[in-house]
Design a protein around this motif. Structure first.
Motif, mmCIF file in Angstrom:
data_model
loop_
_atom_site.group_PDB
_atom_site.id
_atom_site.type_symbol
_atom_site.label_atom_id
_atom_site.label_comp_id
_atom_site.label_asym_id
_atom_site.label_seq_id
_atom_site.Cartn_x
_atom_site.Cartn_y
_atom_site.Cartn_z
ATOM 1 N N LEU A 30 0.840 -1.212 0.000
ATOM 2 C CA LEU A 30 0.000 0.000 0.000
ATOM 3 C C LEU A 30 0.875 1.264 0.000
ATOM 4 C CD1 LEU A 30 -2.555 1.607 0.200
ATOM 5 C CD2 LEU A 30 -2.856 0.799 2.557
ATOM 6 N N LEU A 31 1.880 1.272 0.866
ATOM 7 C CA LEU A 31 2.777 2.444 0.931
ATOM 8 C C LEU A 31 3.540 2.615 -0.384
ATOM 9 C CD1 LEU A 31 4.053 2.035 4.597
ATOM 10 C CD2 LEU A 31 2.711 3.970 3.707
ATOM 11 N N SER A 32 3.918 1.513 -0.990
ATOM 12 C CA SER A 32 4.623 1.607 -2.279
ATOM 13 C C SER A 32 3.724 2.227 -3.335
ATOM 14 C CB SER A 32 5.064 0.212 -2.743
ATOM 15 O OG SER A 32 6.014 -0.294 -1.835
ATOM 16 N N HIS A 33 2.427 1.887 -3.299
ATOM 17 C CA HIS A 33 1.508 2.470 -4.292
ATOM 18 C C HIS A 33 1.269 3.953 -4.026
ATOM 19 C CE1 HIS A 33 0.812 -1.597 -5.726
ATOM 20 N NE2 HIS A 33 0.168 -1.074 -6.749
ATOM 21 N N VAL A 34 1.314 4.362 -2.758
ATOM 22 C CA VAL A 34 1.236 5.803 -2.453
ATOM 23 C C VAL A 34 2.426 6.505 -3.109
ATOM 24 C CG1 VAL A 34 1.397 7.539 -0.622
ATOM 25 C CG2 VAL A 34 -0.065 5.521 -0.297
ATOM 26 N N GLY A 35 3.587 5.871 -3.022
ATOM 27 C CA GLY A 35 4.793 6.455 -3.635
ATOM 28 C C GLY A 35 4.669 6.565 -5.141
ATOM 29 N N ILE A 36 4.073 5.559 -5.782
ATOM 30 C CA ILE A 36 3.886 5.601 -7.242
ATOM 31 C C ILE A 36 2.958 6.762 -7.622
ATOM 32 C CG2 ILE A 36 2.884 4.378 -9.228
ATOM 33 C CD1 ILE A 36 3.733 1.735 -7.746
ATOM 34 N N ALA A 37 1.849 6.880 -6.890
ATOM 35 C CA ALA A 37 0.898 7.978 -7.173
ATOM 36 C C ALA A 37 1.575 9.327 -6.980
ATOM 37 C CB ALA A 37 -0.326 7.854 -6.258
ATOM 38 N N ALA A 38 2.395 9.430 -5.946
ATOM 39 C CA ALA A 38 3.090 10.707 -5.679
ATOM 40 C C ALA A 38 4.000 11.077 -6.844
ATOM 41 C CB ALA A 38 3.886 10.597 -4.380
ATOM 42 N N LYS A 39 4.642 10.077 -7.443
ATOM 43 C CA LYS A 39 5.548 10.366 -8.567
ATOM 44 C C LYS A 39 4.769 10.833 -9.791
ATOM 45 C CE LYS A 39 7.998 6.406 -8.009
ATOM 46 N NZ LYS A 39 9.095 5.407 -8.195
ATOM 47 N N ILE A 40 3.578 10.258 -9.991
ATOM 48 C CA ILE A 40 2.746 10.678 -11.133
ATOM 49 C C ILE A 40 2.247 12.112 -10.922
ATOM 50 C CG2 ILE A 40 0.582 10.245 -12.380
ATOM 51 C CD1 ILE A 40 0.923 7.254 -11.602
ATOM 52 N N VAL A 41 1.789 12.401 -9.711
ATOM 53 C CA VAL A 41 1.317 13.767 -9.405
ATOM 54 C C VAL A 41 2.477 14.752 -9.504
ATOM 55 C CG1 VAL A 41 0.385 15.283 -7.578
ATOM 56 C CG2 VAL A 41 -0.618 13.000 -7.979
ATOM 57 N N ASN A 42 3.627 14.345 -8.997
ATOM 58 C CA ASN A 42 4.793 15.228 -9.036
ATOM 59 C C ASN A 42 5.121 15.658 -10.464
ATOM 60 O OD1 ASN A 42 7.400 16.381 -7.911
ATOM 61 N ND2 ASN A 42 8.199 14.902 -9.409
ATOM 62 N N LYS A 43 5.016 14.716 -11.385
ATOM 63 C CA LYS A 43 5.348 15.006 -12.799
ATOM 64 C C LYS A 43 4.456 16.154 -13.311
ATOM 65 C CE LYS A 43 5.402 12.444 -17.182
ATOM 66 N NZ LYS A 43 4.005 12.522 -17.654
ATOM 67 N N LYS A 44 3.158 16.098 -12.982
ATOM 68 C CA LYS A 44 2.235 17.151 -13.434
ATOM 69 C C LYS A 44 2.474 18.455 -12.677
ATOM 70 C CE LYS A 44 -0.797 15.382 -16.420
ATOM 71 N NZ LYS A 44 -0.657 15.680 -17.843
ATOM 72 N N VAL A 45 2.669 18.341 -11.348
ATOM 73 C CA VAL A 45 2.833 19.560 -10.530
ATOM 74 C C VAL A 45 4.039 20.352 -10.997
ATOM 75 C CG1 VAL A 45 3.540 20.362 -8.219
ATOM 76 C CG2 VAL A 45 1.638 18.746 -8.464
ATOM 77 N N LYS A 46 5.121 19.620 -11.330
ATOM 78 C CA LYS A 46 6.371 20.299 -11.691
ATOM 79 C C LYS A 46 6.247 21.056 -13.010
ATOM 80 C CE LYS A 46 8.672 19.155 -8.079
ATOM 81 N NZ LYS A 46 8.976 20.138 -7.017
ATOM 82 N N LYS A 47 5.232 20.727 -13.829
ATOM 83 C CA LYS A 47 5.102 21.497 -15.068
ATOM 84 C C LYS A 47 3.735 22.174 -15.154
ATOM 85 C CE LYS A 47 3.739 17.719 -18.107
ATOM 86 N NZ LYS A 47 3.892 17.124 -19.397
ATOM 87 N N ALA A 48 3.092 22.357 -13.990
ATOM 88 C CA ALA A 48 1.728 22.914 -13.986
ATOM 89 C C ALA A 48 1.709 24.324 -14.561
ATOM 90 C CB ALA A 48 1.164 22.929 -12.570
ATOM 91 N N GLY A 49 2.831 25.028 -14.465
ATOM 92 C CA GLY A 49 2.832 26.392 -14.964
ATOM 93 C C GLY A 49 2.916 26.447 -16.484
ATOM 94 N N LEU A 50 3.185 25.287 -17.081
ATOM 95 C CA LEU A 50 3.325 25.299 -18.547
ATOM 96 C C LEU A 50 1.957 25.069 -19.167
ATOM 97 C CD1 LEU A 50 6.680 23.312 -18.591
ATOM 98 C CD2 LEU A 50 6.335 25.790 -18.744
ATOM 99 N N VAL A 51 1.937 24.541 -20.391
ATOM 100 C CA VAL A 51 0.668 24.520 -21.140
ATOM 101 C C VAL A 51 -0.316 23.509 -20.589
ATOM 102 C CG1 VAL A 51 1.734 25.269 -23.263
ATOM 103 C CG2 VAL A 51 1.621 22.841 -22.743
ATOM 104 N N ASP A 52 0.162 22.587 -19.748
ATOM 105 C CA ASP A 52 -0.689 21.415 -19.505
ATOM 106 C C ASP A 52 -1.822 21.694 -18.538
ATOM 107 O OD1 ASP A 52 -1.628 18.952 -19.719
ATOM 108 O OD2 ASP A 52 0.139 17.905 -19.009
ATOM 109 N N ILE A 53 -1.530 21.947 -17.269
ATOM 110 C CA ILE A 53 -2.607 22.069 -16.275
ATOM 111 C C ILE A 53 -2.310 23.270 -15.377
ATOM 112 C CG2 ILE A 53 -3.604 21.054 -14.203
ATOM 113 C CD1 ILE A 53 -3.486 18.383 -15.408
ATOM 114 N N LEU A 54 -3.295 24.157 -15.171
ATOM 115 C CA LEU A 54 -3.108 25.287 -14.248
ATOM 116 C C LEU A 54 -3.861 25.003 -12.969
ATOM 117 C CD1 LEU A 54 -3.636 28.242 -16.784
ATOM 118 C CD2 LEU A 54 -1.501 27.219 -16.007
#
Ligand code: P6P
Length: 347
Positions: A30-54
């Motif tokens: 379960l904790l490992s899957h939390v880590g996987i989700a965090a990495k996916i969210v991190n990818k979007k958050v780190k480029k949220a200021g660009l064209v993708d998601i505000l």
């Protein structure tokens, strides 16, 4: 030749699973899957200021797709990854008024439930300020083999099995506890792994940082006002001046205070008569981390982790951080209580 000596999150989880003789690996997975989700969210958050998601909804991106608010995106990512783990039978999140129950065969027999704020402080994303995910895990109290029930999501915080947060900041960190201390992992984007960077985290007994939105000062309870005034005088015992530091993002404010020593305060205010922060998926998880690191979390009178939630979205006044600072605040709140009772009886 010096090997690349790191301990990844998964290696740490598996190594520490051995410390739980009866563990069969469910919590680890379960904790490992939390880590996987965090990495996916991190990818979007780190480029949220660009064209993708505000941070704001209602925009259409260059592909003409309906843009999701980041917190809705994060909510969907965590829900999908946690369901894929097969280790939780239900989830409560800030983004969903109702609890989410999984009735697929794998999840229906799962023994854990999870509560979370998938992206706390998401309004800060448009101004490039750190934001966070906060989560906690309980054993279900309802019967296995059926859907999770509401009573699973209003357990007293002291029943938490694990709790943690992900801080999407200058670097992305995951900090968690299973009740045997607190450990912090920093994401190494070059290998896509959270690596142990802050083993056995402890928070200083005293600190000189207080974090509060002083814009609401006029409406704070007197005990809180007296504590702020106390912080603004040089501390007579240590002759140390205090600093006011407030990011407006709970995970970022708490994490800084955890490392340096300090207190975070969110008192009741006219706009939030019982406080703003949610007991079950914001206050409890942070409280578990704070206590495991030697700190304290209170609603001004009671230990946060002793409070029985009435609903998954219940709000409470919240004071968390260095033990001696929370003790001092509680003392000043009590003093006012005594004074106001004296004034009522005309002493
Ligand atoms: P205020 C973010 O919206 C949040 O939930 C916490 O992360 C943060 O500590 C708090 O609200 C800030 O609230 O009223 O000071 O803007």
């Amino acid at each position: 030749m010096k090997t690349y000596s790191i301990t990844t999150l998964n290696e740490f989880i598996i190594k520490n699973q051995a410390d739980f003789p009866y563990a069969k690996g469910e919590l680890s997975r379960l904790l490992s899957h939390v880590g996987i989700a965090a990495k996916i969210v991190n990818k979007k958050v780190k480029k949220a200021g660009l064209v993708d998601i505000l941070g704001e909804s209602g925009f259409v991106n260059i592909q003409g797709e309906e843009q999701k608010k980041m917190d809705v995106f994060a909510d969907e990512v965590f829900i999908s990854r946690l369901q894929a783990s097969g280790e939780v039978c239900g989830i409560a999140t800030e983004e969903n008024q109702e609890i989410i129950t999984f009735d697929d065969n794998l999840s229906k027999d799962a023994k854990y439930i999870l509560l979370m704020d998938p992206l706390d402080g998401s309004s800060n994303i448009d101004v490039n300020v750190s934001i966070g995910t906060i989560f906690c895990i309980f054993r279900r109290v309802s019967k296995n083999g059926n859907k999770a029930k509401p009573e699973d999501f209003v357990q007293v915080g002291s029943q938490m099995v694990a709790a943690g947060y992900v801080l999407y900041g200058s670097s992305t960190m995951m900090v968690y506890t299973t009740g045997r201390g607190v450990n912090g992992f920093t994401l190494d984007p070059t290998i896509g792994e959270f690596c142990l960077s802050h083993p056995n985290m402890k928070t200083p007994e005293y600190g000189t940082i207080y974090s509060i939105n002083e814009g609401n000062y006029a409406k704070f309870p007197d005990g809180v006002k007296n504590y702020i005034k106390y912080c603004q005088e040089v501390d007579p015992e240590s002759n140390r001046p205090y600093s006011s530091r407030y990011i407006g993002s709970l995970v970022a404010d708490f994490h800084r205070n955890l490392l340096k020593g300090g207190i975070f305060l969110y008192p009741p205010s006219p706009g939030a008569p019982t406080g703003k922060l949610r007991l079950t998926y914001e206050c409890n998880p942070i409280a578990f981390i704070a206590e495991q690191a030697g700190g304290k979390a209170s609603d001004g009178e009671n230990r946060i982790m002793d409070l029985k939630p009435e609903s998954p979205h219940q709000r409470v006044p919240y004071y968390v951080g260095s033990r001696a600072m929370v003790d001092k605040l509680e003392e000043m709140i009590r003093e006012v209580g005594v004074e106001s009772r004296k004034s009522e009886v005309g002493d």
